[in-house]
Design a protein around this motif. Sequence first.
Motif, PDB file in Angstrom:
ATOM      1  N   GLY A  12       4.720   7.166 -19.145  1.00 16.41           N
ATOM      2  CA  GLY A  12       4.261   7.892 -20.313  1.00 16.41           C
ATOM      3  C   GLY A  12       3.865   7.113 -21.549  1.00 16.41           C
ATOM      4  O   GLY A  12       3.019   7.565 -22.286  1.00 16.41           O
ATOM      5  N   PRO A  13       4.446   5.942 -21.846  1.00 14.55           N
ATOM      6  CA  PRO A  13       4.013   5.250 -23.070  1.00 14.55           C
ATOM      7  C   PRO A  13       2.637   4.596 -22.885  1.00 14.55           C
ATOM      8  O   PRO A  13       2.531   3.403 -22.669  1.00 14.55           O
ATOM      9  CB  PRO A  13       5.111   4.225 -23.340  1.00 14.55           C
ATOM     10  N   THR A  14       1.604   5.414 -22.975  1.00 13.37           N
ATOM     11  CA  THR A  14       0.265   4.933 -22.630  1.00 13.37           C
ATOM     12  C   THR A  14      -0.264   3.866 -23.579  1.00 13.37           C
ATOM     13  O   THR A  14      -1.026   3.000 -23.151  1.00 13.37           O
ATOM     14  CB  THR A  14      -0.737   6.097 -22.555  1.00 13.37           C
ATOM     15  N   ASP A  15       0.128   3.888 -24.847  1.00 10.10           N
ATOM     16  CA  ASP A  15      -0.357   2.846 -25.751  1.00 10.10           C
ATOM     17  C   ASP A  15       0.232   1.485 -25.373  1.00 10.10           C
ATOM     18  O   ASP A  15      -0.454   0.464 -25.428  1.00 10.10           O
ATOM     19  CB  ASP A  15      -0.095   3.177 -27.217  1.00 10.10           C
ATOM     20  N   LYS A  16       1.477   1.458 -24.932  1.00  4.63           N
ATOM     21  CA  LYS A  16       2.069   0.208 -24.448  1.00  4.63           C
ATOM     22  C   LYS A  16       1.389  -0.226 -23.153  1.00  4.63           C
ATOM     23  O   LYS A  16       1.136  -1.413 -22.946  1.00  4.63           O
ATOM     24  CB  LYS A  16       3.570   0.369 -24.215  1.00  4.63           C
ATOM     25  N   ALA A  17       1.109   0.730 -22.287  1.00  6.67           N
ATOM     26  CA  ALA A  17       0.421   0.422 -21.030  1.00  6.67           C
ATOM     27  C   ALA A  17      -0.952  -0.162 -21.323  1.00  6.67           C
ATOM     28  O   ALA A  17      -1.362  -1.154 -20.709  1.00  6.67           O
ATOM     29  CB  ALA A  17       0.282   1.675 -20.168  1.00  6.67           C
ATOM     30  N   ARG A  18      -1.668   0.429 -22.260  1.00  5.45           N
ATOM     31  CA  ARG A  18      -2.999  -0.051 -22.626  1.00  5.45           C
ATOM     32  C   ARG A  18      -2.952  -1.514 -23.071  1.00  5.45           C
ATOM     33  O   ARG A  18      -3.794  -2.322 -22.693  1.00  5.45           O
ATOM     34  CB  ARG A  18      -3.575   0.835 -23.727  1.00  5.45           C
ATOM     35  N   GLY A  19      -1.956  -1.848 -23.861  1.00  9.36           N
ATOM     36  CA  GLY A  19      -1.804  -3.227 -24.323  1.00  9.36           C
ATOM     37  C   GLY A  19      -1.553  -4.193 -23.177  1.00  9.36           C
ATOM     38  O   GLY A  19      -2.088  -5.295 -23.145  1.00  9.36           O
ATOM     39  N   GLU A  20      -0.740  -3.763 -22.210  1.00  2.00           N
ATOM     40  CA  GLU A  20      -0.467  -4.604 -21.047  1.00  2.00           C
ATOM     41  C   GLU A  20      -1.718  -4.768 -20.175  1.00  2.00           C
ATOM     42  O   GLU A  20      -1.988  -5.847 -19.669  1.00  2.00           O
ATOM     43  CB  GLU A  20       0.684  -4.033 -20.220  1.00  2.00           C
ATOM     44  N   TYR A  21      -2.474  -3.686 -20.004  1.00  4.87           N
ATOM     45  CA  TYR A  21      -3.725  -3.795 -19.251  1.00  4.87           C
ATOM     46  C   TYR A  21      -4.682  -4.774 -19.937  1.00  4.87           C
ATOM     47  O   TYR A  21      -5.325  -5.589 -19.285  1.00  4.87           O
ATOM     48  CB  TYR A  21      -4.419  -2.432 -19.124  1.00  4.87           C
ATOM     49  N   ARG A  22      -4.759  -4.697 -21.264  1.00  6.95           N
ATOM     50  CA  ARG A  22      -5.636  -5.623 -22.003  1.00  6.95           C
ATOM     51  C   ARG A  22      -5.184  -7.065 -21.826  1.00  6.95           C
ATOM     52  O   ARG A  22      -6.000  -7.963 -21.651  1.00  6.95           O
ATOM     53  CB  ARG A  22      -5.652  -5.271 -23.489  1.00  6.95           C
ATOM     54  N   ARG A  23      -3.873  -7.284 -21.897  1.00  2.00           N
ATOM     55  CA  ARG A  23      -3.341  -8.642 -21.731  1.00  2.00           C
ATOM     56  C   ARG A  23      -3.663  -9.165 -20.337  1.00  2.00           C
ATOM     57  O   ARG A  23      -4.088 -10.311 -20.175  1.00  2.00           O
ATOM     58  CB  ARG A  23      -1.836  -8.645 -21.981  1.00  2.00           C
TER      59      ARG A  23
END
Length: 50
Positions: A22-33
């Motif tokens: 559920g924490p999609t903003d954290k997931a987005r950051g990890e995908y970007r990294r």
Amino acid sequence: MDGLADFRYPHSTRAELLRRLGPTDKARGEYRRARDLTDDGAEPRFSGAG
């Protein structure tokens, strides 16, 4: 994850788990990294970054 900070696979795995939880903003950051650590020309193009 200190020893693995410069590898893309731990970041992409963490991103997928975060996305499912559920924490999609954290997931987005990890995908970007993970994407930023990719040095293969095809992968960044596939993800829309290249």
